[in-house]
Scaffold this active site. Structure first.
Site, PDB file in Angstrom:
ATOM      1  N   LYS A 124       0.821  -1.201   0.000  1.00 25.86           N
ATOM      2  CA  LYS A 124       0.000   0.000   0.000  1.00 25.86           C
ATOM      3  C   LYS A 124       0.854   1.250   0.000  1.00 25.86           C
ATOM      4  O   LYS A 124       0.384   2.331  -0.312  1.00 25.86           O
ATOM      5  CB  LYS A 124      -0.885   0.026   1.249  1.00 25.86           C
ATOM      6  CG  LYS A 124      -1.811  -1.154   1.387  1.00 25.86           C
ATOM      7  CD  LYS A 124      -2.545  -1.074   2.755  1.00 25.86           C
ATOM      8  CE  LYS A 124      -3.326  -2.325   3.000  1.00 25.86           C
ATOM      9  NZ  LYS A 124      -3.842  -2.376   4.388  1.00 25.86           N
ATOM     10  N   GLY A 125       2.114   1.118   0.391  1.00 27.62           N
ATOM     11  CA  GLY A 125       2.946   2.275   0.689  1.00 27.62           C
ATOM     12  C   GLY A 125       3.088   3.303  -0.413  1.00 27.62           C
ATOM     13  O   GLY A 125       3.256   4.488  -0.140  1.00 27.62           O
ATOM     14  N   GLU A 180       7.712   2.646  -6.218  1.00 29.50           N
ATOM     15  CA  GLU A 180       7.933   2.089  -4.874  1.00 29.50           C
ATOM     16  C   GLU A 180       8.028   3.216  -3.851  1.00 29.50           C
ATOM     17  O   GLU A 180       8.500   4.309  -4.172  1.00 29.50           O
ATOM     18  CB  GLU A 180       9.260   1.316  -4.856  1.00 29.50           C
ATOM     19  CG  GLU A 180       9.111  -0.188  -4.794  1.00 29.50           C
ATOM     20  CD  GLU A 180       8.673  -0.720  -3.436  1.00 29.50           C
ATOM     21  OE1 GLU A 180       7.854  -0.086  -2.735  1.00 29.50           O
ATOM     22  OE2 GLU A 180       9.142  -1.806  -3.074  1.00 29.50           O
ATOM     23  N   ASP A 181       7.605   2.940  -2.639  1.00 30.49           N
ATOM     24  CA  ASP A 181       7.736   3.939  -1.573  1.00 30.49           C
ATOM     25  C   ASP A 181       9.181   4.026  -1.092  1.00 30.49           C
ATOM     26  O   ASP A 181       9.791   5.081  -1.118  1.00 30.49           O
ATOM     27  CB  ASP A 181       6.772   3.631  -0.405  1.00 30.49           C
ATOM     28  CG  ASP A 181       6.882   2.190   0.108  1.00 30.49           C
ATOM     29  OD1 ASP A 181       7.683   1.389  -0.439  1.00 30.49           O
ATOM     30  OD2 ASP A 181       6.162   1.856   1.069  1.00 30.49           O
ATOM     31  N   ASP A 204      14.737  -0.592   0.767  1.00 35.52           N
ATOM     32  CA  ASP A 204      15.555  -0.784   1.963  1.00 35.52           C
ATOM     33  C   ASP A 204      16.645  -1.806   1.638  1.00 35.52           C
ATOM     34  O   ASP A 204      17.725  -1.443   1.197  1.00 35.52           O
ATOM     35  CB  ASP A 204      14.643  -1.238   3.109  1.00 35.52           C
ATOM     36  CG  ASP A 204      15.373  -1.317   4.441  1.00 35.52           C
ATOM     37  OD1 ASP A 204      16.548  -0.962   4.493  1.00 35.52           O
ATOM     38  OD2 ASP A 204      14.756  -1.742   5.435  1.00 35.52           O
ATOM     39  N   PHE A 214      13.992   4.223  10.654  1.00 40.94           N
ATOM     40  CA  PHE A 214      12.694   3.789  10.128  1.00 40.94           C
ATOM     41  C   PHE A 214      11.796   5.018  10.004  1.00 40.94           C
ATOM     42  O   PHE A 214      11.751   5.859  10.893  1.00 40.94           O
ATOM     43  CB  PHE A 214      12.057   2.764  11.077  1.00 40.94           C
ATOM     44  CG  PHE A 214      10.920   2.011  10.451  1.00 40.94           C
ATOM     45  CD1 PHE A 214      11.154   0.895   9.656  1.00 40.94           C
ATOM     46  CD2 PHE A 214       9.611   2.428  10.650  1.00 40.94           C
ATOM     47  CE1 PHE A 214      10.103   0.208   9.064  1.00 40.94           C
ATOM     48  CE2 PHE A 214       8.553   1.740  10.066  1.00 40.94           C
ATOM     49  CZ  PHE A 214       8.799   0.633   9.269  1.00 40.94           C
ATOM     50  N   VAL A 215      11.104   5.164   8.888  1.00 42.88           N
ATOM     51  CA  VAL A 215      10.306   6.373   8.648  1.00 42.88           C
ATOM     52  C   VAL A 215       8.846   6.036   8.370  1.00 42.88           C
ATOM     53  O   VAL A 215       8.525   4.935   7.926  1.00 42.88           O
ATOM     54  CB  VAL A 215      10.874   7.201   7.471  1.00 42.88           C
ATOM     55  CG1 VAL A 215      12.220   7.814   7.834  1.00 42.88           C
ATOM     56  CG2 VAL A 215      10.980   6.372   6.203  1.00 42.88           C
ATOM     57  N   ASP A 238       3.934   3.320   6.611  1.00 45.07           N
ATOM     58  CA  ASP A 238       3.213   3.034   7.851  1.00 45.07           C
ATOM     59  C   ASP A 238       4.046   2.266   8.864  1.00 45.07           C
ATOM     60  O   ASP A 238       5.093   1.713   8.559  1.00 45.07           O
ATOM     61  CB  ASP A 238       1.979   2.178   7.548  1.00 45.07           C
ATOM     62  CG  ASP A 238       2.356   0.721   7.264  1.00 45.07           C
ATOM     63  OD1 ASP A 238       3.292   0.503   6.478  1.00 45.07           O
ATOM     64  OD2 ASP A 238       1.746  -0.186   7.854  1.00 45.07           O
ATOM     65  N   ARG A 294       0.041   6.664   7.560  1.00 46.10           N
ATOM     66  CA  ARG A 294       0.160   6.769   6.099  1.00 46.10           C
ATOM     67  C   ARG A 294      -0.271   8.146   5.595  1.00 46.10           C
ATOM     68  O   ARG A 294       0.187   8.610   4.555  1.00 46.10           O
ATOM     69  CB  ARG A 294      -0.703   5.705   5.409  1.00 46.10           C
ATOM     70  CG  ARG A 294      -0.220   4.281   5.594  1.00 46.10           C
ATOM     71  CD  ARG A 294      -0.925   3.384   4.586  1.00 46.10           C
ATOM     72  NE  ARG A 294      -0.846   1.972   4.916  1.00 46.10           N
ATOM     73  CZ  ARG A 294       0.164   1.167   4.592  1.00 46.10           C
ATOM     74  NH1 ARG A 294       1.210   1.649   3.959  1.00 46.10           N
ATOM     75  NH2 ARG A 294       0.133  -0.109   4.900  1.00 46.10           N
TER      76      ARG A 294
HETATM   77  P1  IMP Z   1      13.094  -4.127   1.128  1.00 41.90           P
HETATM   78  O1  IMP Z   1      12.608  -5.376   0.498  1.00 41.90           O
HETATM   79  O2  IMP Z   1      14.005  -4.387   2.297  1.00 41.90           O
HETATM   80  O3  IMP Z   1      13.725  -3.157   0.143  1.00 41.90           O
HETATM   81  O4  IMP Z   1      11.842  -3.427   1.824  1.00 41.90           O
HETATM   82  C1  IMP Z   1      10.962  -2.634   1.126  1.00 41.90           C
HETATM   83  C2  IMP Z   1       9.644  -2.533   1.828  1.00 41.90           C
HETATM   84  O5  IMP Z   1       9.767  -2.556   3.240  1.00 41.90           O
HETATM   85  C3  IMP Z   1       9.001  -1.197   1.483  1.00 41.90           C
HETATM   86  O6  IMP Z   1       8.221  -1.285   0.307  1.00 41.90           O
HETATM   87  C4  IMP Z   1       8.181  -0.916   2.713  1.00 41.90           C
HETATM   88  O7  IMP Z   1       6.925  -1.530   2.605  1.00 41.90           O
HETATM   89  C5  IMP Z   1       8.945  -1.577   3.840  1.00 41.90           C
HETATM   90  N1  IMP Z   1       9.807  -0.601   4.544  1.00 41.90           N
HETATM   91  C6  IMP Z   1      11.159  -0.576   4.540  1.00 41.90           C
HETATM   92  N2  IMP Z   1      11.624   0.449   5.267  1.00 41.90           N
HETATM   93  C7  IMP Z   1      10.535   1.098   5.744  1.00 41.90           C
HETATM   94  C8  IMP Z   1      10.357   2.284   6.571  1.00 41.90           C
HETATM   95  O8  IMP Z   1      11.311   2.959   7.003  1.00 41.90           O
HETATM   96  N3  IMP Z   1       9.077   2.634   6.842  1.00 41.90           N
HETATM   97  C9  IMP Z   1       7.995   1.941   6.383  1.00 41.90           C
HETATM   98  N4  IMP Z   1       8.111   0.845   5.592  1.00 41.90           N
HETATM   99  C10 IMP Z   1       9.374   0.423   5.285  1.00 41.90           C
END
Ligand code: IMP
Length: 182
Positions: free
Chosen positions: A49-50, A105-106, A109, A158-159, A165, A171
């Site tokens: 949803k982000g 993508e939001d 990470d 973490f944001v 969220d 959100r």
């Molecule tokens: P990745 O697979 O580690 O790159 O994680 C990506 C997903 O983790 C994002 O699409 C978010 O849904 C979630 N995520 C990672 N960091 C944060 C954060 O700081 N706040 C909220 N959601 C996060």
């Protein structure tokens, strides 16, 4: 415009990306995408949803016709860490054959979610797949990720806000700030 009240929440830390900075950068990304895709109709694929808030603003900053689709994925792992094992919760409605796809993508990470998504979408024979990520965590090894459009690189905290969220909260904050709750 400062949003009072919500800022009194003790779980919220400092603002990481302010509302006016978001507005300005999203306008730049929209202009860049409009120039890069001139004469084409990109298909924006939002990762729910982000990404929904970012995608809504980004789409209105693009001066080309665009189409939308959405995917929802859930990654196994703890609340604040992904494991890289991704499950598709809602798949796309549209056929990707010969489409110019932009994954919206939001936040990237570890990059594991994105790696999975890109591989999955490329298997559907689009013309091309690019990525537009609002946020990228600093220190991430991004060489393999090939991120064409990036809004902001942010420190490790973490944001939340602007679509992001914690357990479905925050959100709708119009800016991005650190989350300091437990
Ligand atoms: P990745 O697979 O580690 O790159 O994680 C990506 C997903 O983790 C994002 O699409 C978010 O849904 C979630 N995520 C990672 N960091 C944060 C954060 O700081 N706040 C909220 N959601 C996060």
């Amino acid at each position: 415009m400062e949003v009072t009240g919500r800022r009194d929440d003790p779980a919220l830390g400092s603002v990481v990306v302010a509302e006016d900075a978001l507005r300005a950068r999203v306008a730049e990304l929209g202009a860049q995408i409009s120039a890069d895709y001139a004469g084409r109709t990109p298909l924006l694929v939002g990762v729910l949803k982000g990404a929904f808030v970012f995608m809504s603003d980004l789409a209105r900053a693009i001066t080309l016709p665009v189409e939308f689709d959405f995917m929802a994925v859930s990654s196994y792992g703890s609340a604040t860490k992904t494991s890289g094992v991704v499950r598709i919760v809602k798949d796309l409605d549209l056929d990707l054959s010969d489409r110019h796809v932009i994954i919206v993508e939001d936040i990237v990470d570890s990059g594991l979610t994105l790696q999975y998504l890109r591989r999955n979408l490329l298997a559907r024979h689009p013309a091309d797949v690019e990525v537009c990520a609002l946020l990228v965590r600093d220190g991430l090894q991004q060489d393999d990720l090939d991120l064409r459009y990036v809004g902001f690189r942010i420190p490790p905290a973490f944001v939340v806000g602007y679509g992001l969220d914690v357990a479905e909260h925050y959100r709708n904050l119009p800016y991005i700030c650190a989350y300091e709750g437990t």
